[in-house]
Motif scaffolding. Structure first.
Motif, mmCIF file in Angstrom:
data_model
loop_
_atom_site.group_PDB
_atom_site.id
_atom_site.type_symbol
_atom_site.label_atom_id
_atom_site.label_comp_id
_atom_site.label_asym_id
_atom_site.label_seq_id
_atom_site.Cartn_x
_atom_site.Cartn_y
_atom_site.Cartn_z
ATOM 1 N N ALA A 192 1.242 19.675 -5.252
ATOM 2 C CA ALA A 192 0.542 18.460 -5.661
ATOM 3 C C ALA A 192 0.625 17.473 -4.507
ATOM 4 O O ALA A 192 1.712 17.177 -4.005
ATOM 5 C CB ALA A 192 1.162 17.870 -6.919
ATOM 6 N N SER B 248 -0.470 13.627 -3.389
ATOM 7 C CA SER B 248 -0.876 12.409 -4.077
ATOM 8 C C SER B 248 -0.626 11.163 -3.247
ATOM 9 O O SER B 248 0.279 11.127 -2.415
ATOM 10 C CB SER B 248 -0.105 12.294 -5.399
ATOM 11 N N ALA C 30 2.321 8.805 -7.258
ATOM 12 C CA ALA C 30 2.910 9.624 -8.323
ATOM 13 C C ALA C 30 2.963 8.769 -9.582
ATOM 14 O O ALA C 30 3.470 7.659 -9.562
ATOM 15 C CB ALA C 30 4.311 10.076 -7.934
ATOM 16 N N LEU D 22 1.454 13.262 -12.829
ATOM 17 C CA LEU D 22 2.352 14.246 -12.232
ATOM 18 C C LEU D 22 3.548 14.544 -13.129
ATOM 19 O O LEU D 22 4.083 15.653 -13.107
ATOM 20 C CB LEU D 22 2.811 13.792 -10.849
ATOM 21 N N MET E 15 6.891 23.190 -8.524
ATOM 22 C CA MET E 15 5.905 22.354 -7.865
ATOM 23 C C MET E 15 6.534 21.724 -6.629
ATOM 24 O O MET E 15 7.639 21.197 -6.678
ATOM 25 C CB MET E 15 5.438 21.262 -8.834
ATOM 26 N N ASP E 16 5.819 21.790 -5.524
ATOM 27 C CA ASP E 16 6.158 21.037 -4.324
ATOM 28 C C ASP E 16 5.257 19.813 -4.310
ATOM 29 O O ASP E 16 4.097 19.881 -4.740
ATOM 30 C CB ASP E 16 5.907 21.858 -3.060
ATOM 31 N N LEU E 17 5.783 18.699 -3.819
ATOM 32 C CA LEU E 17 5.018 17.460 -3.770
ATOM 33 C C LEU E 17 4.878 16.983 -2.340
ATOM 34 O O LEU E 17 5.833 17.065 -1.557
ATOM 35 C CB LEU E 17 5.724 16.364 -4.581
ATOM 36 N N SER E 18 3.703 16.490 -2.005
ATOM 37 C CA SER E 18 3.462 15.813 -0.731
ATOM 38 C C SER E 18 2.920 14.438 -1.067
ATOM 39 O O SER E 18 1.854 14.317 -1.677
ATOM 40 C CB SER E 18 2.454 16.585 0.127
ATOM 41 N N PHE E 19 3.693 13.409 -0.695
ATOM 42 C CA PHE E 19 3.320 12.036 -1.012
ATOM 43 C C PHE E 19 2.803 11.318 0.221
ATOM 44 O O PHE E 19 3.480 11.240 1.242
ATOM 45 C CB PHE E 19 4.521 11.253 -1.549
ATOM 46 N N HIS F 21 4.832 5.254 -5.834
ATOM 47 C CA HIS F 21 5.234 6.532 -6.398
ATOM 48 C C HIS F 21 6.355 6.343 -7.413
ATOM 49 O O HIS F 21 7.391 5.782 -7.097
ATOM 50 C CB HIS F 21 5.714 7.495 -5.297
ATOM 51 N N ILE G 255 10.414 20.586 -9.869
ATOM 52 C CA ILE G 255 10.056 20.053 -8.555
ATOM 53 C C ILE G 255 11.058 20.579 -7.541
ATOM 54 O O ILE G 255 12.251 20.313 -7.622
ATOM 55 C CB ILE G 255 10.031 18.517 -8.558
ATOM 56 N N ILE H 98 9.992 17.618 -2.006
ATOM 57 C CA ILE H 98 9.164 16.416 -1.880
ATOM 58 C C ILE H 98 9.040 16.089 -0.400
ATOM 59 O O ILE H 98 10.039 15.906 0.286
ATOM 60 C CB ILE H 98 9.761 15.215 -2.646
#
Length: 160
Positions: free
Chosen positions: A17, A19, A22, A26, A40-44, A49, A57, A60
């Motif tokens: 994901a 975003s 967040a 999410l 889930m891996d997150l890229s912010f 957020h 998760i 990040i």
């Protein structure tokens, strides 16, 4: 139809994901993945957020600006979700091409974009240029947003 009907959950499902904010969207996604033993891996990207702490998760990644590209391994994800990033990114084509390589064959890319932020026809054209196939826009699936879906087809372009 709900947003989660777009997924074909399987045990150990892994998604990315990306975003610029967040939020509860999410959180719901993390809850959904927990039900299916997914991760889930997150890229912010820069933005507001909400703190997320879920067993689903696994990583990040905080990117410094909208010209940065997320880190990912080849063929790592069954789905990629982009939330309000594409219209802000300075290299949208390169961004989508990187994400293409990070996805398994027959994986789906799902772009959730505030209505009016970018024309859905422009997003669909970018998906086609990035070798994603059958782009489709779905209105009213997420309140106030357009959802654009594309598919990575096996043996189509980009060599991965």
């Amino acid at each position: 139809m709900s947003f989660f009907d777009l997924f074909h959950p399987s045990p150990q499902m892994k998604i990315l994901a990306v975003s610029s904010h967040a939020d509860s969207f999410l959180v719901e996604l993390a809850d959904f993945l927990s039900l299916h033993n997914g991760s889930m891996d997150l890229s912010f990207y820069p933005g507001e957020h909400q703190e997320l702490s879920y067993s689903s998760i696994t990583k990040i990644d905080r990117l410094k600006n909208f010209s940065s590209l997320p880190r990912s391994a080849s063929r790592d994800y069954e789905a990629v979700i982009i939330q309000d990033v594409l219209h802000l990114h300075s290299l949208p084509l390169k961004f989508l091409q990187l994400l293409y390589r990070s996805m398994e064959n027959s994986a789906e890319i799902i772009i959730v974009q505030q209505k009016g932020a970018m024309k859905s026809s422009d997003i669909e054209a970018l998906l086609e240029q990035s070798e994603f196939r059958v782009p489709n826009t779905i209105d009213d699936l997420v309140e106030g947003c357009e959802v654009i879906v594309g598919k990575k087809m096996h043996m189509w372009g980009n060599g991965l």
